[in-house]
Write a protein that holds these residues in place. Structure first.
Motif, PDB file in Angstrom:
ATOM      1  N   PRO A 231       0.804  -1.227   0.000  1.00  0.00           N
ATOM      2  CA  PRO A 231       0.000   0.000   0.000  1.00  0.00           C
ATOM      3  C   PRO A 231       0.839   1.280   0.000  1.00  0.00           C
ATOM      4  N   ASP A 232       2.131   1.190   0.348  1.00  0.00           N
ATOM      5  CA  ASP A 232       2.996   2.363   0.288  1.00  0.00           C
ATOM      6  C   ASP A 232       3.514   2.628  -1.120  1.00  0.00           C
ATOM      7  N   SER A 233       3.691   1.568  -1.917  1.00  0.00           N
ATOM      8  CA  SER A 233       4.297   1.723  -3.238  1.00  0.00           C
ATOM      9  C   SER A 233       3.282   1.581  -4.363  1.00  0.00           C
ATOM     10  N   SER A 234       2.018   1.365  -4.023  1.00  0.00           N
ATOM     11  CA  SER A 234       0.995   1.063  -5.030  1.00  0.00           C
ATOM     12  C   SER A 234      -0.313   1.751  -4.675  1.00  0.00           C
ATOM     13  N   ARG A 235      -1.154   1.909  -5.690  1.00  0.00           N
ATOM     14  CA  ARG A 235      -2.545   2.293  -5.444  1.00  0.00           C
ATOM     15  C   ARG A 235      -3.411   1.057  -5.611  1.00  0.00           C
ATOM     16  N   PHE A 236      -4.004   0.616  -4.525  1.00  0.00           N
ATOM     17  CA  PHE A 236      -4.947  -0.499  -4.539  1.00  0.00           C
ATOM     18  C   PHE A 236      -6.350   0.054  -4.323  1.00  0.00           C
ATOM     19  N   TRP A 237      -7.259  -0.309  -5.210  1.00  0.00           N
ATOM     20  CA  TRP A 237      -8.649   0.139  -5.098  1.00  0.00           C
ATOM     21  C   TRP A 237      -9.575  -1.066  -4.970  1.00  0.00           C
ATOM     22  N   PRO A 238     -10.607  -0.992  -4.116  1.00  0.00           N
ATOM     23  CA  PRO A 238     -11.607  -2.058  -4.092  1.00  0.00           C
ATOM     24  C   PRO A 238     -12.370  -2.099  -5.408  1.00  0.00           C
ATOM     25  N   ALA A 239     -12.338  -3.258  -6.069  1.00  0.00           N
ATOM     26  CA  ALA A 239     -12.925  -3.368  -7.412  1.00  0.00           C
ATOM     27  C   ALA A 239     -14.424  -3.104  -7.412  1.00  0.00           C
TER      28      ALA A 239
END
Length: 306
Positions: A231-239
């Motif tokens: 989560p620090d190096s990426s953008r994660f979104w709930p699909a």
């Protein structure tokens, strides 16, 4: 002015030489010449390292990186030699420490984007490009791109901001062959991770990698380093909440950003005043998001890990 609100003193451990204190990680070298990376619970936002930590954050970053390394090893080798705690290290280092190969690091942040947002959206709105790559008309915040793109950036010091650069600039810095290898590997790793995350109900919007070279009898070999797909190096979104045209819900430090820019914090982002400590409810909400990302991706309960 930006950087550390309160820069921590490095922990002294017999047999380890402290090399660097980063936004999140402390870097040491052991007597064998290997690097020892310790992921702290420090939180950064708006180019500041905040005075408030997020409990378990460093362990989440470390354990999630290890999980991803296992699933990417056929695409690119990683830098981890051991997860064994160095002799004399404090007990709190458990689960957040990696003994790693010493590499000749490439001075480029290798960013892959599959969706349009952040600094890419800003450039797109101005010129219909991202890092000089032309994109079609009609995209908005959160739009999926026709194909993933490689959008590298300079690697900034603590308190500075990474700057997007063109592929041609990367080639000028590191050579045509290395630039092509970085682009090819970055997009291959992103595509693998995007598909794995999608199966778990998460959109991997974008991410950044760091690479280095190690010398082998067969010549220099590209190795992926630092953290990967956290989560620090990426953008994660709930699909199930994804909707182009607006800011997306995310598994990251958004609670922190939102509070810092709200009237409740009393902080002026444009000033040189350091940001204030985070309230407990923001700390707890942010920690919960990091743990949720870990559990959704790995399928493992955090309580079974630590």
């Amino acid at each position: 002015m930006s950087g550390f609100v309160e820069k921590p003193e490095p922990v002294q451990v017999p047999g380890l030489t402290h090399l660097h204190t980063g936004k999140v990680r402390d870097l040491y070298r052991n007597e064998a010449g290997d690097l020892v990376m310790v992921a702290s619970d420090r939180m950064s936002a708006y180019d500041w390292v905040l005075p408030t930590e997020i409990p378990d954050k460093g362990r989440v970053l470390t354990q999630l990186s290890l999980w991803w390394f296992d699933r990417l090893s056929d695409l690119v080798p990683h830098h981890v030699l051991s997860t064994e705690l160095p002799a004399g290290a404090p007990a709190d280092w458990a689960g957040r420490t990696l003994v790693c190969k010493s590499l000749n690091m490439v001075p480029v942040e290798c960013v892959a984007r599959g969706y349009l947002t952040g600094s890419g959206l800003v450039e797109y709105n101005e010129s219909r490009t991202v890092c000089g790559l032309e994109l079609p008309e009609g995209l908005s915040d959160g739009s999926e791109l026709p194909d993933p793109i490689f959008t590298p950036a300079t690697k900034a010091a603590v308190g500075d901001h990474d700057e997007n650069v063109s592929f041609e600039e990367v080639a000028r810095q590191v050579g045509d062959d290395t630039a092509a290898l970085l682009r090819r590997t970055t997009l291959a790793v992103y595509s693998r991770a995007r598909d794995i995350a999608r199966e778990r109900g998460i959109i991997l919007a974008d991410t950044k990698f760091e690479f280095g070279f190690e010398s082998t009898p067969d010549g220099d070999r590209l190795v992926i380093a630092d953290e990967v797909l956290t989560p620090d190096s990426s953008r994660f979104w709930p699909a199930d909440q994804w909707q182009p045209g607006r800011t997306q819900a995310s598994y990251d430090k958004q609670f922190v950003r939102d509070w810092l820019t709200s009237p409740a914090s009393g902080w002026d982002r444009k000033s040189e005043t350091p940001p204030p400590p985070l309230p407990q409810e923001v700390v707890e909400a942010t920690r919960a998001k990091y743990l949720e990302a870990y559990e959704l991706l790995t399928g493992e309960a955090w309580s079974d890990t630590f």
